[in-house]
Design a protein around this motif. Structure first.
Motif, mmCIF file in Angstrom:
data_model
loop_
_atom_site.group_PDB
_atom_site.id
_atom_site.type_symbol
_atom_site.label_atom_id
_atom_site.label_comp_id
_atom_site.label_asym_id
_atom_site.label_seq_id
_atom_site.Cartn_x
_atom_site.Cartn_y
_atom_site.Cartn_z
ATOM 1 N N LYS A 117 37.466 -10.400 50.406
ATOM 2 C CA LYS A 117 37.071 -9.193 50.390
ATOM 3 C C LYS A 117 37.469 -8.545 48.904
ATOM 4 O O LYS A 117 36.492 -8.010 48.152
ATOM 5 N N ASN A 118 38.673 -8.701 48.754
ATOM 6 C CA ASN A 118 39.136 -8.085 47.517
ATOM 7 C C ASN A 118 38.575 -8.758 46.105
ATOM 8 O O ASN A 118 38.297 -8.146 45.052
ATOM 9 N N THR A 119 38.409 -10.099 46.138
ATOM 10 C CA THR A 119 37.933 -11.049 45.229
ATOM 11 C C THR A 119 36.460 -10.147 44.963
ATOM 12 O O THR A 119 35.904 -10.547 43.756
ATOM 13 N N SER A 172 46.071 -5.837 47.019
ATOM 14 C CA SER A 172 45.194 -6.252 46.164
ATOM 15 C C SER A 172 44.909 -7.578 45.841
ATOM 16 O O SER A 172 44.467 -8.177 44.992
ATOM 17 N N THR A 173 45.515 -8.410 46.764
ATOM 18 C CA THR A 173 45.658 -10.094 46.601
ATOM 19 C C THR A 173 44.180 -10.764 46.634
ATOM 20 O O THR A 173 43.409 -10.220 47.429
ATOM 21 N N THR A 174 43.923 -11.563 45.471
ATOM 22 C CA THR A 174 42.619 -12.095 45.498
ATOM 23 C C THR A 174 42.755 -13.395 45.818
ATOM 24 O O THR A 174 43.830 -14.001 46.011
ATOM 25 N N SER A 234 40.992 -11.026 53.813
ATOM 26 C CA SER A 234 41.120 -9.730 53.063
ATOM 27 C C SER A 234 41.097 -10.164 51.336
ATOM 28 O O SER A 234 40.689 -9.335 50.620
ATOM 29 N N SER A 265 44.656 -11.049 36.999
ATOM 30 C CA SER A 265 44.853 -10.434 38.544
ATOM 31 C C SER A 265 46.386 -10.665 39.112
ATOM 32 O O SER A 265 46.825 -9.560 39.230
ATOM 33 N N MET A 290 44.040 -2.474 42.803
ATOM 34 C CA MET A 290 42.577 -2.820 42.354
ATOM 35 C C MET A 290 42.182 -2.105 41.381
ATOM 36 O O MET A 290 41.419 -2.714 40.615
ATOM 37 N N SER A 329 48.108 -6.923 39.748
ATOM 38 C CA SER A 329 47.665 -6.724 41.038
ATOM 39 C C SER A 329 48.749 -6.014 41.649
ATOM 40 O O SER A 329 50.016 -5.774 41.268
ATOM 41 N N LEU A 387 36.415 -6.760 43.558
ATOM 42 C CA LEU A 387 36.860 -6.883 42.099
ATOM 43 C C LEU A 387 35.565 -7.329 41.279
ATOM 44 O O LEU A 387 35.473 -6.778 40.104
#
Lengths: 303, 268
Positions: B62-64, B217-219, B59, B209, B134, B213, B67
């Motif tokens: 995906k977030n990274t 929404s963790t990258t 996940s 971030s 996000m 965040s 973004l």
């Protein structure tokens, strides 16, 4: 100058036509930076003069208390903690820039002297770390500096650190991480200057009887000043404001401005004080940048 | 010019080792069997397999990417337009704006991050969309990306030959047509270079971030940081190795592309 000629293309319009086109093209970005850069920075400046609220928020009245505390004059008399942090940040930033310069000079000359065939590869090898995540490269030094790694053992045999213990956290570890992370920022602009250098000047100086140091000082150094200045500012400013490197490789004894800002916003929840430190860090950068831009414009005038 | 002597070569070799030691050690330790700490306990590839089942890592990836893609898109559009406006049209305050453009490049990340956090929490009570997550991360990333894009694109524009546009205008092309068929193709390499830079900066960013965040929404950089802080790193090394590999491939292929592409419009 090509830039003047580019401007000339727009200059044929009427003033209203020029301004409206400037508004359409530059306007959106200007608006964005106004809202998400200028306003937040203004907010930080304003809050730095407020008082910490009971539950972590901010309250009136306006005071200079945060700045006084930063200068060492807290509620409990003189405390050197924050002036030391400020001084340490500047000293570590300066040390990083000087060490990077000392390392980048031979590296830039080395690459510039390679044949065309190898030049590209040697330069790419400098660029790769530059594109590699800083967090990862910094954390790697924790592994390299952990107890009983050969690098740590070698350092112990030289009398650095305590046997059986890791080399981090400590000033040496922070400085190593900084130089390793910022070296490409110094090499790239310096190489750009060395690459363009007119070596016939060095030959002429040598023919006229100058020794090696004077050839470097009077024939070569003036030619690489712009690259040197750019590299210095590209290393010194971000190094002074670093957070990740002292956070992962240092401790309370190596805390820099970035670390104390983070503390105030995370654990202490003292927004006014955190804002005051951030405002000072911002001021440092702006002053540094203004000095550099002034120097830079002087250099452009020179032939 | 003289070739480098053995002394200079030896110093250079030492510096290359210094630059690559951290990268190599991460790759080596991604194959380390030890679960905790930094002691070598034998070779394994299990951490790469573990990564595929690590829902947090997936996940975060995906977030990274989300973004980086969205923020790069916005920043490239705004930054390129800004570069065009700054090189082409004189307006009051242009010189000052020209200098202000460098501020986001040099403002310490931590100052930008905390100022955004303050700003979001101050206006967030009026605008619910600015709740940390996000959206606030994208807004923050675009803010530091715009300047980088504009500086790169402006360098490209400044090197263009104005005669090409003048010729188009002389041959009867309108302002819009000239821009679309002459200026835009000419500035495109700069726009792409700016976008690449912005994308990488977003992928690499940890501090902005981290502060902006919200839950969920963790990258990847945030995930790596918190794992390193807790000392749980075995599959993080594998993750970092993959990130390093992608950076190396991207850098090498970009350099290769630039070298092998004959520039039809050499800079003046």
């Amino acid at each position: 100058m090509p830039e003047k000629r580019q401007m000339h293309l727009g200059q044929q319009l009427t003033r209203a036509g020029r301004w409206s086109r400037a508004g359409i093209t530059s306007g959106p970005a200007a608006l964005w930076l106004g809202i998400f850069l200028a306003l937040p920075l203004a907010a930080i400046l304003a809050i730095s003069f407020l008082t910490r609220g009971e539950y972590g928020g901010v309250e009136l009245p306006f005071t200079f208390d945060s700045y006084k505390r930063l200068a060492g004059f807290g509620e409990l008399g003189f405390d050197s903690l924050y002036p030391v942090v400020l001084g340490r940040s500047l000293a570590l930033g300066m040390a990083t820039a000087v060490l990077c310069l000392a390392a980048a000079l031979p590296l830039a000359f080395f690459i510039a002297r390679l044949s065309e065939k190898y030049k590209g590869a040697a330069l790419t090898l400098v660029v790769i770390p530059f594109w590699t995540n800083l967090l990862i490269r910094t954390y790697a030094w924790q592994i390299l500096f952990s107890p009983n790694r050969w690098l740590t053992v070698a350092a112990h045999s030289l009398g650095i650190g305590t046997a059986g213990e890791a080399l981090y956290p400590g000033t040496l570890a922070v400085l190593t991480g900084m130089v390793c992370d910022f070296l490409p920022f110094m090499v790239l602009p310096l190489y750009a200057s060395v690459e363009k250098m007119d070596w016939t000047l060095a030959e002429a100086a040598a023919d006229l009887g100058a020794d090696r140091w004077r050839v470097f000082r009077h024939a070569l150094l003036p030619q690489i000043w712009p690259g040197l200045g750019a590299g210095f500012i590209l290393v010194f400013l971000p190094a002074t404001g670093q957070f990740v490197i002292p956070d992962l490789l240092g401790g309370a004894k190596t805390a820099m401005l970035g670390n104390v800002i983070q503390q105030q916003f995370a654990s202490s929840r003292d927004w006014p004080f955190g804002s005051a430190i951030a405002a000072v860090a911002l001021l440092l950068v702006l002053v540094g940048l203004a000095i550099f831009q002034r120097k830079g414009s002087k250099h452009e005038v020179l032939p | 010019m003289r070739r480098p002597g053995w002394f200079l070569s030896a110093i250079a070799a030492g510096l290359y080792i210094f630059l690559y030691a951290p990268i190599v050690v991460i790759i080596v330790f991604s194959f380390n069997a030890a679960r905790f700490g930094t002691v070598w306990e034998g070779f394994t590839t299990k951490w790469y397999g573990a990564l595929l089942h690590d829902s947090a890592a997936l996940s975060a990836t995906k977030n990274t990417l989300l973004l980086a893609l969205v923020s790069t898109g916005i920043a490239t559009l705004l930054g390129s337009l800004l570069a065009f406006g700054l090189t082409r049209f004189d307006f009051p305050g242009r010189k000052i704006f020209d200098r202000v453009l460098y501020v986001p490049v040099f403002v310490p990340d931590i100052v930008l991050a905390t100022s955004l956090l303050l700003f979001y929490s101050l206006v967030g009570s009026f605008i619910p969309a600015l709740e940390l997550g996000m959206t606030t991360m994208i807004l923050g990333h675009v803010t530091f990306q715009i300047s980088f894009v504009a500086i790169v694109v402006r360098a490209r524009l400044a090197g263009l030959d104005p005669a090409l546009e003048e010729a188009a205008r002389d041959l009867g092309a309108g302002e819009w047509k000239t821009f679309l068929h002459v200026t835009l193709p000419l500035m495109l390499p700069g726009v792409l270079a700016g976008a690449m830079l912005a994308f990488t900066l977003s992928l690499d960013d940890f501090i902005v971030s981290f502060f902006t965040s919200g839950p969920g929404s963790t990258t990847l950089p945030i995930l790596i940081y918190s794992s390193v802080k807790r000392g749980l790193t075995p599959d993080i090394n594998a993750l970092a190795t993959l990130i390093i590999l992608i950076s190396v491939l991207a850098t090498v292929s970009l350099t290769w592309l630039q070298k092998n592409k004959q520039d039809p419009h050499p800079k003046k």
